[in-house]
Scaffold this active site. Structure first.
Site, short mmCIF file in Angstrom:
data_model
loop_
_atom_site.label_atom_id
_atom_site.label_comp_id
_atom_site.label_asym_id
_atom_site.label_seq_id
_atom_site.Cartn_x
_atom_site.Cartn_y
_atom_site.Cartn_z
N SER A 1 44.39 106.02 108.32
CA SER A 1 45.03 106.39 109.44
C SER A 1 44.56 107.81 109.97
O SER A 1 44.46 108.34 111.25
CB SER A 1 46.65 106.68 109.17
OG SER A 1 47.22 105.35 108.86
N HIS B 1 45.75 98.34 106.80
CA HIS B 1 47.13 97.90 106.44
C HIS B 1 47.22 96.52 106.87
O HIS B 1 48.06 95.79 105.72
CB HIS B 1 48.08 98.74 107.07
CG HIS B 1 48.01 100.27 106.88
ND1 HIS B 1 47.94 101.26 107.92
CD2 HIS B 1 48.38 100.84 105.91
CE1 HIS B 1 48.03 102.35 107.34
NE2 HIS B 1 48.38 102.22 105.99
N LYS C 1 54.62 115.58 104.84
CA LYS C 1 53.70 115.17 105.89
C LYS C 1 54.41 115.22 107.30
O LYS C 1 55.58 114.70 107.32
CB LYS C 1 52.99 113.75 105.57
CG LYS C 1 52.12 113.64 104.63
CD LYS C 1 51.59 112.17 104.49
CE LYS C 1 50.80 111.88 103.31
NZ LYS C 1 50.64 110.35 103.43
N ARG D 1 41.79 101.41 98.39
CA ARG D 1 40.56 101.42 99.24
C ARG D 1 39.43 101.72 98.01
O ARG D 1 39.39 101.25 97.05
CB ARG D 1 40.63 102.66 100.30
CG ARG D 1 41.38 102.20 101.61
CD ARG D 1 41.89 103.19 102.51
NE ARG D 1 42.73 103.81 101.51
CZ ARG D 1 43.78 104.79 102.44
NH1 ARG D 1 43.68 105.07 103.40
NH2 ARG D 1 44.76 105.50 101.58
P1 ADP Z 1 50.81 106.78 102.11
O1 ADP Z 1 51.03 107.84 102.97
O2 ADP Z 1 52.06 106.44 101.02
O3 ADP Z 1 49.38 106.80 101.44
P2 ADP Z 1 49.46 105.16 103.89
O4 ADP Z 1 50.44 104.56 105.32
O5 ADP Z 1 48.33 105.68 103.94
O6 ADP Z 1 50.73 105.55 103.00
O7 ADP Z 1 49.06 103.65 103.04
C1 ADP Z 1 49.94 102.88 102.64
C2 ADP Z 1 49.10 102.04 101.65
O8 ADP Z 1 48.15 101.30 102.18
C3 ADP Z 1 48.65 102.87 100.39
O9 ADP Z 1 48.75 102.13 99.31
C4 ADP Z 1 47.04 102.81 100.95
O10 ADP Z 1 46.10 103.12 99.95
C5 ADP Z 1 47.11 101.46 101.48
N1 ADP Z 1 45.74 101.51 102.51
C6 ADP Z 1 45.83 102.23 103.54
N2 ADP Z 1 44.54 102.08 104.36
C7 ADP Z 1 44.04 101.11 103.54
C8 ADP Z 1 42.73 100.19 103.82
N3 ADP Z 1 41.89 100.49 104.87
N4 ADP Z 1 42.55 99.26 102.88
C9 ADP Z 1 43.30 98.91 101.72
N5 ADP Z 1 44.52 99.72 101.75
C10 ADP Z 1 44.83 100.76 102.59
#
Ligand code: ADP
Length: 165
Positions: free
Chosen positions: A128, A17, A41, A90
């Site tokens: 996460s 992030h 969630k 990702r």
């Molecule tokens: P959500 O629950 O909406 O998927 P996240 O907190 O998991 O939210 O992630 C928010 C955004 O950040 C999403 O677009 C996710 O694909 C991106 N993201 C999360 N981890 C990574 C990473 N390691 N590399 C690139 N983008 C990421």
């Protein structure tokens, strides 16, 4: 002034992030990292905890703000008068969900533009969910999350395993 919103669960924020936030902060004049309350969630961290961890992780970036919202992203964008959304990509596994989300938001407001950014390849498989799983079993998460997030995770799982959560 070009502004964008980066919405997500951030439960908790990872270096993946942070990498996306740093990239977006270089492209836009102002970036709001917006923590979503997703009723589907059950988060490990409260909204306040997640926002505090993000604030600490991005304090070196002067054009980044941290906020939270519930309800629809399009409503939040309207309230902020912002039409650009940042999402991170990702591996290909993200594609289907992100595509669905993007087109749904576009249907709700045709002016919304979704900008996908790629993080550094070393964060390609960092999620996460994985970080929480490793931490819950006492595994090492160094290099995956900032030190203060690592500390919060250790504290959370210490408290929960001692039965006080
Ligand atoms: P959500 O629950 O909406 O998927 P996240 O907190 O998991 O939210 O992630 C928010 C955004 O950040 C999403 O677009 C996710 O694909 C991106 N993201 C999360 N981890 C990574 C990473 N390691 N590399 C690139 N983008 C990421």
């Amino acid at each position: 002034m070009r502004a964008a919103v980066y919405p997500g669960s951030f439960d908790p924020i990872t270096y993946g992030h942070v990498d996306i936030i740093e990239r977006a902060s270089r492209i836009f004049d102002k970036l709001i990292v917006a923590v979503v309350t997703n009723p589907a969630k059950k988060p490990l961290f409260s909204m306040e905890e997640r926002m505090d961890m993000i604030r600490e992780s991005v304090k070196h970036l002067k054009n980044v703000e941290v906020d939270g919202f519930d309800g629809l992203l399009v409503n939040y964008l309207r309230e902020k008068k912002i039409e650009v959304v940042i999402r991170g990509m990702r591996a290909i596994t993200d594609f289907d969900y992100e595509f669905q989300m993007a087109l749904t938001n576009r249907k709700l407001n045709k002016n919304v533009e979704i900008v996908f950014l790629l993080s550094d390849s070393k964060y390609l498989y960092l999620t996460s969910r994985m970080v929480k799983e490793i931490a819950s079993f006492g595994g090492c998460i160094r290099g995956m999350v900032p030190p203060h997030v690592e500390e919060m995770l250790l504290k959370k799982f210490r408290v929960s395993s001692s039965g006080s959560l």
